[in-house]
Design a protein around this motif. Structure first.
Motif, mmCIF file in Angstrom:
data_model
loop_
_atom_site.group_PDB
_atom_site.id
_atom_site.type_symbol
_atom_site.label_atom_id
_atom_site.label_comp_id
_atom_site.label_asym_id
_atom_site.label_seq_id
_atom_site.Cartn_x
_atom_site.Cartn_y
_atom_site.Cartn_z
ATOM 1 N N ALA A 198 0.048 8.354 -3.553
ATOM 2 C CA ALA A 198 0.816 7.608 -2.401
ATOM 3 C C ALA A 198 2.243 8.267 -2.215
ATOM 4 O O ALA A 198 2.624 8.542 -1.166
ATOM 5 C CB ALA A 198 0.907 6.200 -2.616
ATOM 6 N N ASN A 202 4.358 7.680 1.253
ATOM 7 C CA ASN A 202 4.151 6.018 1.231
ATOM 8 C C ASN A 202 5.113 5.517 0.151
ATOM 9 O O ASN A 202 4.137 5.215 -0.977
ATOM 10 C CB ASN A 202 2.907 5.817 1.503
ATOM 11 C CG ASN A 202 2.544 4.493 1.853
ATOM 12 O OD1 ASN A 202 3.515 3.588 1.770
ATOM 13 N ND2 ASN A 202 1.503 4.040 2.247
ATOM 14 N N LYS A 226 3.620 1.847 -1.301
ATOM 15 C CA LYS A 226 2.404 2.118 -1.835
ATOM 16 C C LYS A 226 2.684 2.557 -3.268
ATOM 17 O O LYS A 226 2.003 2.121 -4.152
ATOM 18 C CB LYS A 226 1.706 2.643 -0.977
ATOM 19 C CG LYS A 226 0.167 2.816 -1.495
ATOM 20 C CD LYS A 226 -0.633 1.699 -0.848
ATOM 21 C CE LYS A 226 -2.059 1.700 -1.293
ATOM 22 N NZ LYS A 226 -2.827 0.016 -1.473
ATOM 23 N N GLU A 277 1.522 0.999 -6.342
ATOM 24 C CA GLU A 277 0.442 1.340 -7.385
ATOM 25 C C GLU A 277 0.888 1.418 -8.865
ATOM 26 O O GLU A 277 0.355 1.435 -9.854
ATOM 27 C CB GLU A 277 0.022 2.665 -6.901
ATOM 28 C CG GLU A 277 -0.758 2.325 -5.653
ATOM 29 C CD GLU A 277 -2.014 1.975 -5.527
ATOM 30 O OE1 GLU A 277 -2.456 1.337 -6.739
ATOM 31 O OE2 GLU A 277 -3.060 1.878 -4.778
#
Lengths: 305, 732
Positions: free
Chosen positions: B160, B165, B168, B172
C-alpha cells in the motif's frame, strides 16, 4: 562522380587488366545486388581514359570455367610491368581447410584461384575479395607484389557482407581521396570501406559479422589496421585504383615540367617537415608548414593556368 | 520512471511452518540477540536431518551451503511443502535474488498443498519484486489460508505504501500490529508513512529499537520508501543509520552505494559497494554498479557554472556540440518558467550503452526508460544507444530537466503523475513535434476506459495492472497538464506544484487550486480528451483497413490509389507516424509518380506531427533543397540533429553547406565542427569546410588553423590551396 580515370601510376605504356566477378547469389535479392555492384565497377573502370582491359563476369558468365579462362588469357597477354586487379563479389564458404568462391556450377577454391593468378606475370597485383568467409582465402592468395584484401578476417565470418558495397562506393567517392592528390589508392579505398562497414553495423544496432583485413607484403599476417608498425599498407598506399581531376594533363605538358619539378620538391619538403614535427615547437612547425604550403599553392596555381 | 523494490524478503515473526528448534533461533535473531542466534543456528549444523542443517546454514548466512543442504533434504522428502517454501525463501534472499527458481519452488509447494500459506506468501514476495499487481492478491490468499500470518499482513502495508496509499498502509500495518505487537516491519511501514509525509518517524523507530536494537532493516524500509518518492538524500541518511545499527547489513550497504551513485557521489559509492562486495554481497546490482563505476574512466567531463556534462569519450567531441547548448538553454528557460534557481550545477550523464544507463539507474540492466532524474543528476541514453528514429534525445533532455526543476521546487514532495505529466507536457512545449504521439495502445486504453482517476494516477506508474499502463499513464499525465494549461492557464500548474510542495495530496490540490472536485475534474478531463481521441477511436478499425489498402496499392504500384487511401488514413488518425504510416506511403507513391511537390507536402506534415525516422526526414530535406527552399531544408535537418546527430558526416556536411549558402556562419561552423568530430575519413575536406565557415565569420585565425590542418593531410588539395592564397593575400 564524373571523370574517373585509371591511375597514371598504372603506367600509360603498361596495361591494366581489371577482372570483376559477381558470384552466385542463390537468392534473387543477392543476385541483383552482386550483379549491380559488378556493373557499377565495370562502368567506373570503362569511364577511365587509360584504356584498361576490363573483364566483368556476371550473371550467366559468373562461372568457374569463364573465370579460369579469363585469368588464363590475362596470363598469356600480360607483361611484367602490367597491373592486374581481381575483384570478387558474392558469397564465399570455408570448411576449415580451404576457401571457395561460390559461382554458378562448380565453385573455385582459393588454392585454384591463387594458382591461376600466380601465372599472371603482371608485376603489380591487387585482389579484393569482398565475399563472406573471404579471410579464409588470405594465406593462399598472399604473394610478394600483390595486395590482398578480404572482407572478413577469417573463414569463420560466414554471414553475407556489406564491405563490397562500400568498396565500390570508395571508387567513385572523392571523399575516399583523403590526401586530395586526385587518386584513390587501394589503401584509401580499404580504409573508406572498412569505416563505412563498421558504421553500417553500429547504426543498425547489429553485431558486426565482418572485419576486413589487408596484406600486401606477401609474407605477413593480414592487418585490420595497416600501418607502419605492422608493416602492412605500403604497396596498397602506392596502388592507385582510380584517378580523377586534371593531374594527368599537366604531366603530359612539357612546358610545365619545371613547375612540376618545383611542386615535387615542395611536396618532398613538406613530407620531411612532417616527419620532424615531433621535434619542433608547434609555432615553428606551423610557420614553416604554412610557408611551404603557400609556395605549393602558388606553384599549383601556375600549373592550373 | 519507476524504481525497483529494494527490500528483500521480510524478517520472520511467526513461524507456524518451522520446527521449534528453528523457531527458537529465528526468535533470538528477531530480537537482535545475535550471539544466542548464532549459537542456536550453529547447533543445528550437527543435526542428522539435512533440512535442519540447511536452516542452520541459512541462519548463519552461509547461503551456498544452505542451498546444498536443502537440495539433500528435498531428495529425502520430495513432497515436503514446508521444505520447498523454506528453500524458496532462501533463494529470494537479497544475496540470491533468484525469483524465478523461488517461484517454482513455491508453486511446487502449492501443488502439494494449494492453501499453503507460506507458499502463497512466497509467491507474494516474488511478485512484489517486479511491482506485479498480483503481489497483493497472493498476500491476501496467504492471509485467508493462515489468518495470523503477520508477514503477509506486513507485506500488504508495504505494498500500500508503494502505491502511495498511506491510509491503506496505516490500516494494514495496524492490523499486523494487532496480530503481533512485535511486528517490526509493520512499525517500519508506519515510520515510513511518517517520513514520507514529512513527520518525524522516530516514535516508531524507537519502538523498533526497544524490541530489536540492531534492527537496521527498520531504517532501511523507511529509506526504501523515501527513495521510491525520489527523496534520495534522506534515503541515503537512513541507510547510513541502518548501517550504524547493523554494520553487517550488506543489502543496506549496497543500497547506500547505489543511491550515492545515483546522486553522482561516485567515490563514496564505490567504497560502499566494494565493501559490500568484499563481504560477499555479490548480487547483480552490486556487481553491475561496480563495473559501471569502473567504466567512468571512459567518460569526459565538461563543466560550466550551471552544468556538469559527462559524455563517453568516443562520442564526447560530437555530442558536446549539441548537448551543452541545449542543456544551458533548458536551464535558462526553466529558471524563468518555474521561477526556480537550482542550488547546484545540473549533472547530465549520457550513456551510449543502454544497459550501462540501466545499471546506473537501477543497478540492473533491462530498463525500458530512456532518461532518469535523481535530484539534480540526470542520466539518459545517448542517441547512439538507441536505433535511429526510436529516440528523441532533446525531448528526453527537456523531460528530465523538467523533473530537476519540479523536484527542486517541491523538495521532492510531488506525486509521480504530476512531475511526469509536467515533463511530458514540456516535451511538446518547446517544439510541438517533439513529444510522443497518441499511439494505438493509448487509444485502446482510452476506448476501454482504462484511464485512472487523477487521484489514483500514481498507481499507473508504480503498480501497472496491464502491460502498457505505464506508457498510458505518462500520456495521461501529460494530457492532464495540457488540459489544466488550456482550461486554467500555466500559472495554475505552478500553483499546484507549490501546493504539492507543502505536502498536500492530489484530491486536495485539485480542489483548492483548480476549484473543482477531483471527480468533476476527471469528468471534464475525459470530455477534453474525447475531443482529441474520440474521432480517432470511432474510425480506428476503418483506419486499419484503409492503411492496409494504401500499403497494398503502393506495393502493386497503383500510386494514385496509394495516395488517395494514404491521405484517408492520415485524415482518420493524424498522429500515427510509426511503422508503415500514411505519410510515408503517400510520399513514396508521390515520388514514384515524380510528383515532388506532393512528396514535400506530405513529408512536411509527417515532420510537423512528430515523424522521427531520420531517413525520411533527410529525404524531405533533400527535396526541399532541390526545390530551392534551403531554409526549410535546414530546419528539417535540424530536426534530425535532435533525434540522431551521430554517424552521419554526410548530413553535417550538407547542413553546413546550406548554412554557408544562407550566410549563417555560426550554423555552418557548428555543423562542420560536428562533421569533423565524427572523425571522418576525409578529414582534409572537413577541415577545409570549417575553414571556409570561419572565413565567412571573419575569424581568420581559426580559418587558417583549419586550413593548415586540411593541407597538412592533403598538401595538394586545390580548393584549400586557393583559400590559403586568399587568406595570405588578405594578410598583405
Amino acid at each position: 562522380m564524373a571523370g574517373l580515370v585509371l591511375s597514371a601510376a598504372m603506367l600509360p605504356a603498361a596495361s591494366v587488366h581489371f577482372v570483376t566477378v559477381a558470384g552466385l547469389g542463390s537468392e534473387p535479392d543477392y543476385e541483383q545486388r552482386f550483379a549491380s555492384l559488378a556493373k557499377e565497377v565495370d562502368k567506373i573502370v570503362h569511364e577511365s581514359s587509360g584504356e584498361p582491359k576490363v573483364y566483368t563476369l556476371s550473371g550467366e558468365a559468373g562461372t568457374r570455367a569463364r573465370l579460369t579462362e579469363t585469368l588464363g588469357r590475362i596470363a598469356r597477354e600480360a607483361a611484367a610491368d602490367d597491373t592486374f586487379v581481381l575483384m570478387l563479389i558474392g558469397h564465399g564458404s570455408y570448411d576449415g581447410g580451404d576457401y571457395k568462391f561460390n559461382l554458378r556450377g562448380p565453385d573455385i577454391s582459393a588454392t585454384d584461384l591463387a594458382a591461376a593468378c600466380d601465372k599472371i606475370p603482371a608485376g603489380r597485383q591487387l585482389i579484393v575479395n569482398t565475399t563472406s568467409a573471404s579471410g579464409g582465402a588470405m594465406k593462399a592468395l598472399q604473394r610478394p607484389n600483390r595486395a590482398v584484401i578480404a572482407a572478413t578476417r577469417s573463414g569463420s565470418e560466414k554471414n553475407a557482407t556489406v564491405f563490397g558495397r562500400f568498396w565500390v562506393e570508395a571508387m567513385r567517392d572523392p571523399a575516399a581521396d583523403v590526401d586530395k592528390n586526385e587518386s584513390i589508392t587501394a589503401l584509401e579505398a580499404f580504409r573508406y570501406a572498412d569505416r563505412k562497414t563498421a558504421s553500417f553495423y553500429e547504426t543498425n544496432k547489429r553485431i558486426a559479422t565482418e572485419h576486413a583485413v589487408l596484406e600486401d607484403t606477401g609474407k605477413g599476417d593480414p592487418a585490420r589496421n595497416p600501418n607502419d608498425e605492422n608493416g602492412q599498407g605500403l604497396l596498397s598506399a602506392r596502388f592507385s585504383l582510380v584517378r580523377h581531376g586534371a593531374a594527368q594533363k599537366a604531366a603530359a605538358n612539357p612546358a610545365k615540367q619545371g613547375l612540376l619539378a618545383r611542386k615535387d620538391d615542395l611536396e618532398a619538403r613538406i613530407d620531411r617537415l612532417k616527419l620532424e614535427k615531433a621535434a619542433m615547437s608547434v609555432e615553428v612547425y606551423k610557420r614553416q608548414l604554412s610557408a611551404l604550403l603557400i609556395q605549393l599553392a602558388q606553384v599549383q596555381e601556375e600549373l592550373d593556368k | 520512471m519507476k524504481l525497483p523494490v529494494l527490500v528483500g524478503a521480510m524478517a520472520l515473526v511467526a513461524h507456524a511452518a518451522l520446527p521449534p528448534r528453528v523457531t527458537e533461533c529465528r526468535t533470538h535473531e528477531y530480537h537482535g540477540k545475535q550471539a544466542e542466534a548464532r549459537a542456536c543456528f550453529t547447533r543445528l549444523l550437527s543435526a542428522p536431518d539435512p533440512y535442519l542443517r540447511a536452516e542452520g546454514q541459512y541462519g548463519l548466512g552461509n547461503y551456498a551451503a544452505a542451498n546444498n543442504e536443502f537440495k539433500a533434504a528435498e531428495q529425502r522428502n520430495p513432497k515436503d511443502a514446508n521444505l520447498k517454501v523454506r528453500w524458496g525463501r532462501l533463494l529470494i534472499e537479497p544475496f540470491n535474488k533468484n525469483y524465478s527458481d523461488a517461484a517454482s519452488l513455491f508453486q511446487e509447494a502449492l501443488e502439494i498443498d494449494k492453501k499453503h500459506s507460506g507458499a502463497l506468501f512466497g509467491m507474494a514476495l516474488a511478485a512484489s519484486n517486479g511491482f506485479d499487481s498480483k503481489a497483493t492478491e497472493f498476500a491476501r490468499q496467504a492471509l485467508e489460508a493462515e489468518p495470523g500470518l503477520v508477514e503477509a499482513q506486513e507485506l500488504l502495508a508495504q505494498l500500500a505504501l508503494e502505491d502511495v496509499n498511506f491510509a491503506k498502509a496505516i490500516e494494514e500495518a495496524n492490523k499486523a500490529l494487532k496480530m503481533s505487537p512485535e511486528a517490526l516491519d509493520a512499525m517500519a511501514a508506519l515510520a515510513a508513512v511518517e517520513a514520507v509525509e514529512d513527520r518525524n518517524p522516530d516514535v516508531w523507530l524507537k519502538k523498533i529499537a526497544a524490541i530489536n536494537p540492531r534492527y537496521g532493516r527498520g531504517h532501511a524500509i523507511v529509506a526504501h520508501h523515501l527513495v521510491l518518492n525520489r527523496r534520495y538524500d534522506e534515503g541515503i541518511a537512513l541507510y547510513r543509520k541502518a548501517l550504524e545499527l547493523d554494520p553487517s547489513y550488506l543489502e543496506a550497504r549496497s543500497q547506500l552505494g547505489i543511491n550515492l551513485m545515483r546522486m553522482g557521489k561516485e567515490a563514496e559509492a564505490k567504497q560502499q559497494l566494494e565493501q559490500a562486495f568484499a563481504a560477499g554481497f555479490k548480487e547483480s546490482s552490486t556487481t553491475n554498479s561496480l563495473r559501471l563505476i569502473d567504466s567512468y574512466k571512459n567518460f569526459a567531463t565538461y563543466k560550466t557554472p550551471l552544468s556538469v556534462l559527462k559524455l563517453h569519450k568516443r562520442e564526447a567531441e560530437l555530442l558536446r556540440i549539441y548537448f551543452e547548448p541545449e542543456l544551458l538553454k533548458c536551464i535558462s528557460t526553466y529558471e524563468k518558467k518555474y521561477k526556480v534557481k537550482l542550488p547546484v550545477p545540473v549533472q547530465l550523464e549520457v550513456y551510449p550503452d543502454h544497459e550501462d544507463f540501466a545499471v546506473r539507474t537501477m543497478g540492473m540492466p533491462g530498463l525500458g526508460a530512456s532518461g532518469v532524474t535523481f535530484g539534480t543528476v540526470v542520466a539518459m541514453d545517448s542517441p547512439s544507444g538507441r536505433k535511429p528514429g526510436t529516440f528523441h534525445w532533446a525531448a528526453t533532455l527537456w523531460h528530465e530537466m523538467s523533473h530537476v526543476f519540479v523536484l527542486t521546487a517541491t523538495r521532492h514532495r510531488v506525486p509521480r503523475w504530476f512531475t511526469e505529466g509536467v515533463a511530458v507536457q514540456e516535451e511538446s512545449a518547446i517544439y510541438p513535434d517533439w513529444g510522443d504521439r497518441m499511439t494505438p495502445e493509448i487509444l485502446m486504453a482510452i476506448k476501454e476506459k482504462k484511464l485512472l482517476p487523477v487521484a489514483e494516477l500514481d498507481r499507473g506508474f508504480i503498480r501497472p495492472s496491464y502491460p502498457n499502463q505505464v506508457i498510458v499513464s505518462y500520456f495521461q499525465g501529460g494530457r492532464v497538464i495540457d488540459f489544466i494549461k488550456a482550461r486554467w492557464g500555466f500559472d495554475k500548474v505552478l500553483a499546484m506544484m507549490n501546493a504539492f510542495a507543502k505536502g498536500t495530496d492530489t484530491p486536495e490540490v485539485v480542489q483548492t487550486v483548480l476549484g473543482v472536485a477531483p471527480a468533476e475534474f476527471d469528468k471534464q478531463f475525459l470530455a477534453y480528451l474525447e475531443k482529441e481521441a474520440g474521432p480517432v477511436i470511432a474510425k480506428f478499425d476503418e483506419w486499419r483497413k484503409v492503411l492496409r489498402a494504401a500499403a497494398a496499392a503502393l506495393k502493386e504500384k497503383k500510386h494514385d490509389e496509394a495516395i488517395a487511401e494514404g491521405e484517408k488514413a492520415i485524415a482518420m488518425y493524424r498522429d500515427y507516424v510509426e511503422g508503415a504510416n500514411g505519410y510515408e506511403i503517400v510520399g513514396e507513391a508521390a515520388l514514384a509518380k515524380g510528383d515532388k511537390a506532393k512528396a514535400i507536402d506530405v513529408y512536411q506534415r509527417y515532420a510537423a506531427v512528430g515523424g522521427r525516422k531520420p531517413d525520411t526526414l533527410k529525404k524531405l530535406a533533400l527535396l526541399q533543397e532541390q526545390a530551392g527552399d534551403k531554409r526549410a531544408a535546414a530546419a528539417t535537418l535540424e530536426k534530425v540533429n535532435f533525434i540522431y546527430p551521430i554517424k552521419d558526416d554526410v548530413m553535417h556536411k550538407r547542413l553546413g553547406e546550406i548554412y554557408l549558402g544562407l550566410a549563417n556562419s555560426p550554423g555552418a561552423i557548428r555543423e562542420f565542427r560536428a562533421w569533423l568530430a565524427e572523425k571522418p575519413n576525409d578529414r582534409a575536406d572537413a577541415n577545409y569546410h570549417l575553414a571556409r565557415a570561419y572565413h565567412a565569420a571573419r575569424q581568420s585565425d581559426k580559418a587558417e588553423e583549419h586550413l593548415l590542418e586540411a593541407l597538412e593531410v592533403a598538401p595538394g588539395f586545390r580548393p584549400a590551396q586557393k583559400l590559403l592564397l586568399e587568406l595570405n593575400a588578405q594578410k598583405k
